[in-house]
Design a protein around this motif. Structure first.
Motif, PDB file in Angstrom:
ATOM      1  N   PRO A   1      37.747  28.800  44.908  1.00  0.00           N
ATOM      2  CA  PRO A   1      38.548  28.346  45.778  1.00  0.00           C
ATOM      3  C   PRO A   1      38.071  27.593  46.975  1.00  0.00           C
ATOM      4  O   PRO A   1      36.850  27.801  47.577  1.00  0.00           O
ATOM      5  CB  PRO A   1      39.282  29.407  46.321  1.00  0.00           C
ATOM      6  CG  PRO A   1      38.318  30.577  45.972  1.00  0.00           C
ATOM      7  CD  PRO A   1      37.461  30.188  44.735  1.00  0.00           C
ATOM      8  N   GLU A   2      38.448  26.436  47.279  1.00  0.00           N
ATOM      9  CA  GLU A   2      38.011  25.544  48.489  1.00  0.00           C
ATOM     10  C   GLU A   2      39.127  25.766  49.414  1.00  0.00           C
ATOM     11  O   GLU A   2      40.016  24.952  49.543  1.00  0.00           O
ATOM     12  CB  GLU A   2      37.877  24.185  48.036  1.00  0.00           C
ATOM     13  CG  GLU A   2      36.668  23.849  47.029  1.00  0.00           C
ATOM     14  CD  GLU A   2      36.477  22.611  46.597  1.00  0.00           C
ATOM     15  OE1 GLU A   2      37.287  21.742  46.980  1.00  0.00           O
ATOM     16  OE2 GLU A   2      35.355  22.439  45.784  1.00  0.00           O
ATOM     17  N   PHE A   3      38.796  26.807  50.443  1.00  0.00           N
ATOM     18  CA  PHE A   3      40.053  27.034  51.273  1.00  0.00           C
ATOM     19  C   PHE A   3      40.300  26.245  52.340  1.00  0.00           C
ATOM     20  O   PHE A   3      41.314  26.152  52.972  1.00  0.00           O
ATOM     21  CB  PHE A   3      39.289  28.321  52.113  1.00  0.00           C
ATOM     22  CG  PHE A   3      39.377  29.404  51.403  1.00  0.00           C
ATOM     23  CD1 PHE A   3      40.533  30.379  50.722  1.00  0.00           C
ATOM     24  CD2 PHE A   3      38.147  30.152  50.706  1.00  0.00           C
ATOM     25  CE1 PHE A   3      40.340  31.400  50.092  1.00  0.00           C
ATOM     26  CE2 PHE A   3      38.001  31.282  49.786  1.00  0.00           C
ATOM     27  CZ  PHE A   3      39.235  31.956  49.459  1.00  0.00           C
TER      28      PHE A   3
ATOM     29  N   VAL B   1      48.430  27.805  47.740  1.00  0.00           N
ATOM     30  CA  VAL B   1      48.305  26.607  47.665  1.00  0.00           C
ATOM     31  C   VAL B   1      46.842  26.035  48.104  1.00  0.00           C
ATOM     32  O   VAL B   1      46.625  24.866  48.166  1.00  0.00           O
ATOM     33  CB  VAL B   1      49.102  26.320  49.222  1.00  0.00           C
ATOM     34  CG1 VAL B   1      50.644  26.410  48.995  1.00  0.00           C
ATOM     35  CG2 VAL B   1      48.368  26.788  50.274  1.00  0.00           C
ATOM     36  N   THR B   2      46.299  26.883  47.852  1.00  0.00           N
ATOM     37  CA  THR B   2      44.412  26.400  48.065  1.00  0.00           C
ATOM     38  C   THR B   2      43.996  25.765  46.686  1.00  0.00           C
ATOM     39  O   THR B   2      44.656  26.072  45.721  1.00  0.00           O
ATOM     40  CB  THR B   2      43.749  27.611  48.129  1.00  0.00           C
ATOM     41  OG1 THR B   2      44.013  28.478  49.507  1.00  0.00           O
ATOM     42  CG2 THR B   2      42.222  27.375  48.315  1.00  0.00           C
ATOM     43  N   ALA B   3      43.448  24.616  47.275  1.00  0.00           N
ATOM     44  CA  ALA B   3      42.691  23.828  45.942  1.00  0.00           C
ATOM     45  C   ALA B   3      41.518  24.536  45.568  1.00  0.00           C
ATOM     46  O   ALA B   3      40.688  25.190  46.185  1.00  0.00           O
ATOM     47  CB  ALA B   3      42.419  22.733  46.428  1.00  0.00           C
ATOM     48  N   TRP B   4      41.128  24.379  44.209  1.00  0.00           N
ATOM     49  CA  TRP B   4      39.989  25.032  43.815  1.00  0.00           C
ATOM     50  C   TRP B   4      38.892  23.793  43.185  1.00  0.00           C
ATOM     51  O   TRP B   4      39.286  22.497  43.157  1.00  0.00           O
ATOM     52  CB  TRP B   4      40.325  25.652  42.478  1.00  0.00           C
ATOM     53  CG  TRP B   4      41.122  26.980  42.574  1.00  0.00           C
ATOM     54  CD1 TRP B   4      42.053  27.242  43.164  1.00  0.00           C
ATOM     55  CD2 TRP B   4      40.642  28.423  42.569  1.00  0.00           C
ATOM     56  NE1 TRP B   4      42.738  28.457  43.541  1.00  0.00           N
ATOM     57  CE2 TRP B   4      41.555  29.267  42.680  1.00  0.00           C
ATOM     58  CE3 TRP B   4      39.491  28.898  41.813  1.00  0.00           C
ATOM     59  CZ2 TRP B   4      41.311  30.538  42.878  1.00  0.00           C
ATOM     60  CZ3 TRP B   4      39.116  30.397  41.817  1.00  0.00           C
ATOM     61  CH2 TRP B   4      40.267  31.212  42.278  1.00  0.00           C
ATOM     62  N   SER B   5      37.809  24.159  43.058  1.00  0.00           N
ATOM     63  CA  SER B   5      36.493  23.230  42.954  1.00  0.00           C
ATOM     64  C   SER B   5      36.983  22.243  41.639  1.00  0.00           C
ATOM     65  O   SER B   5      36.451  21.090  41.589  1.00  0.00           O
ATOM     66  CB  SER B   5      35.191  23.893  42.722  1.00  0.00           C
ATOM     67  OG  SER B   5      35.333  24.890  41.685  1.00  0.00           O
TER      68      SER B   5
ATOM     69  N   CYS C   1      56.306  31.345  48.839  1.00  0.00           N
ATOM     70  CA  CYS C   1      55.278  31.958  49.728  1.00  0.00           C
ATOM     71  C   CYS C   1      53.922  31.223  49.338  1.00  0.00           C
ATOM     72  O   CYS C   1      53.482  31.130  48.332  1.00  0.00           O
ATOM     73  CB  CYS C   1      54.988  33.424  49.430  1.00  0.00           C
ATOM     74  SG  CYS C   1      53.538  34.433  50.188  1.00  0.00           S
ATOM     75  N   GLN C   2      53.205  30.856  50.395  1.00  0.00           N
ATOM     76  CA  GLN C   2      51.993  30.031  50.137  1.00  0.00           C
ATOM     77  C   GLN C   2      50.887  30.987  49.782  1.00  0.00           C
ATOM     78  O   GLN C   2      49.805  30.403  49.329  1.00  0.00           O
ATOM     79  CB  GLN C   2      51.611  29.446  51.410  1.00  0.00           C
ATOM     80  CG  GLN C   2      51.351  30.648  52.748  1.00  0.00           C
ATOM     81  CD  GLN C   2      50.571  29.850  54.080  1.00  0.00           C
ATOM     82  OE1 GLN C   2      49.638  29.342  54.087  1.00  0.00           O
ATOM     83  NE2 GLN C   2      51.601  29.854  55.153  1.00  0.00           N
ATOM     84  N   VAL C   3      51.162  32.326  49.943  1.00  0.00           N
ATOM     85  CA  VAL C   3      50.021  33.034  49.365  1.00  0.00           C
ATOM     86  C   VAL C   3      50.094  33.396  47.951  1.00  0.00           C
ATOM     87  O   VAL C   3      49.117  33.343  46.991  1.00  0.00           O
ATOM     88  CB  VAL C   3      49.980  34.320  50.374  1.00  0.00           C
ATOM     89  CG1 VAL C   3      48.594  35.204  50.020  1.00  0.00           C
ATOM     90  CG2 VAL C   3      49.919  33.833  51.922  1.00  0.00           C
TER      91      VAL C   3
ATOM     92  N   VAL D   1      44.051  22.037  50.607  1.00  0.00           N
ATOM     93  CA  VAL D   1      45.369  22.465  49.937  1.00  0.00           C
ATOM     94  C   VAL D   1      45.786  21.315  48.951  1.00  0.00           C
ATOM     95  O   VAL D   1      45.536  20.308  49.102  1.00  0.00           O
ATOM     96  CB  VAL D   1      46.276  22.204  51.126  1.00  0.00           C
ATOM     97  CG1 VAL D   1      47.644  22.601  50.658  1.00  0.00           C
ATOM     98  CG2 VAL D   1      46.149  23.383  52.349  1.00  0.00           C
ATOM     99  N   HIS D   2      46.165  22.172  47.865  1.00  0.00           N
ATOM    100  CA  HIS D   2      46.640  21.344  46.709  1.00  0.00           C
ATOM    101  C   HIS D   2      47.727  20.673  46.970  1.00  0.00           C
ATOM    102  O   HIS D   2      48.775  21.247  47.230  1.00  0.00           O
ATOM    103  CB  HIS D   2      46.815  22.063  45.271  1.00  0.00           C
ATOM    104  CG  HIS D   2      46.723  21.625  44.164  1.00  0.00           C
ATOM    105  ND1 HIS D   2      47.867  20.649  43.609  1.00  0.00           N
ATOM    106  CD2 HIS D   2      45.737  20.969  43.116  1.00  0.00           C
ATOM    107  CE1 HIS D   2      47.584  20.027  42.631  1.00  0.00           C
ATOM    108  NE2 HIS D   2      46.268  20.549  42.242  1.00  0.00           N
ATOM    109  N   PRO D   3      47.725  19.384  46.703  1.00  0.00           N
ATOM    110  CA  PRO D   3      49.331  18.660  47.133  1.00  0.00           C
ATOM    111  C   PRO D   3      50.236  18.873  46.336  1.00  0.00           C
ATOM    112  O   PRO D   3      51.492  19.242  46.948  1.00  0.00           O
ATOM    113  CB  PRO D   3      48.605  17.087  47.011  1.00  0.00           C
ATOM    114  CG  PRO D   3      47.262  17.026  47.020  1.00  0.00           C
ATOM    115  CD  PRO D   3      46.929  18.508  46.505  1.00  0.00           C
TER     116      PRO D   3
END
Length: 215
Positions: A59-61, A9-13, A78-80, A64-66
């Motif tokens: 990754p921009e911890f 679910v983490t957004a990237w740059s 799973c969020q991971v 969260v990517h919508p």
């Protein structure tokens, strides 16, 4: 799990918010000037539009990517790792910061924007997240209905809708028609706190059915 360097679910740059002009609609809600059917969820709520370039850049911890959060929550992924969350007879597996002192029978009634996890990713998440290392619990959740969204509420203004406040909004709240959502909320009900080293186990179930409490 091998190869994972950031949660699903983490957004990237490379995944920045897309420019979308907000406009007033005749029914008192807000919309995008060039709106597509996919810009809204099945409840008709408008969603933040963000570039989809998973694993591009860094990754921009803190973000969260919508779309991936929404997908993980709606499908109970799973969020991971993005695979199916673990489910047994006691419910879906969630990994949470340990706030058992917040109220009796915690986390029953909690409004969560964090998707569940699979068994294999519990140690991965614990290793990756400093906040979880300060205290975490695994929880089995018997019932977790989608109840609303987290987002930004816009008020009427002279030239265009203007930001009023950020927060959680249930789908039956009339204000949700003026919200740009960024996360799905599920209410956690019928929760069982289980040992971190045995997340497939069970414990005494709490049966609080009070209204959702914000995370």
């Amino acid at each position: 799990m091998p190869g994972i360097i950031a949660p699903y679910v983490t957004a990237w740059s490379a995944e920045q918010d897309l420019p979308c002009t907000l406009v007033e609609r005749a029914d008192g809600s807000i919309g995008f000037a060039k709106e597509l059917p996919s810009d809204r969820d099945r409840h008709g709520v408008l969603w933040q539009q963000t570039a989809l370039r998973h694993r591009v850049g860094r990754p921009e911890f803190a973000r969260v990517h919508p779309l991936r959060q929404r997908r993980a929550m709606e499908l109970l992924l799973c969020q991971v790792c993005g695979g199916p969350a673990d489910v047994n007879d006691d419910g879906v597996l969630w990994l949470q910061r340990d706030y058992r002192g917040d109220w009796p029978q915690w986390p029953n009634g909690m409004a969560s924007v964090e998707p569940p996890v699979c068994l294999a990713c519990v140690p991965v998440a614990m290793h990756m997240c400093p906040a979880l290392q300060r205290g975490a619990v695994t929880v089995r959740v018997e019932d977790c209905p989608v109840v609303g969204v987290r987002g930004v509420l816009y008020k009427k203004s002279v030239l265009a809708p203007a930001v009023a406040a950020a927060g959680n909004f249930t789908y039956d709240d009339p204000a949700v028609r003026r919200v740009v959502a960024s996360a799905v909320i599920r209410e956690l009900r019928g929760c069982v706190v289980v040992p971190l080293d045995e997340p497939s186990g069970t414990a005494t179930r709490s049966l609080s059915r009070s209204g959702p409490r914000a995370t």
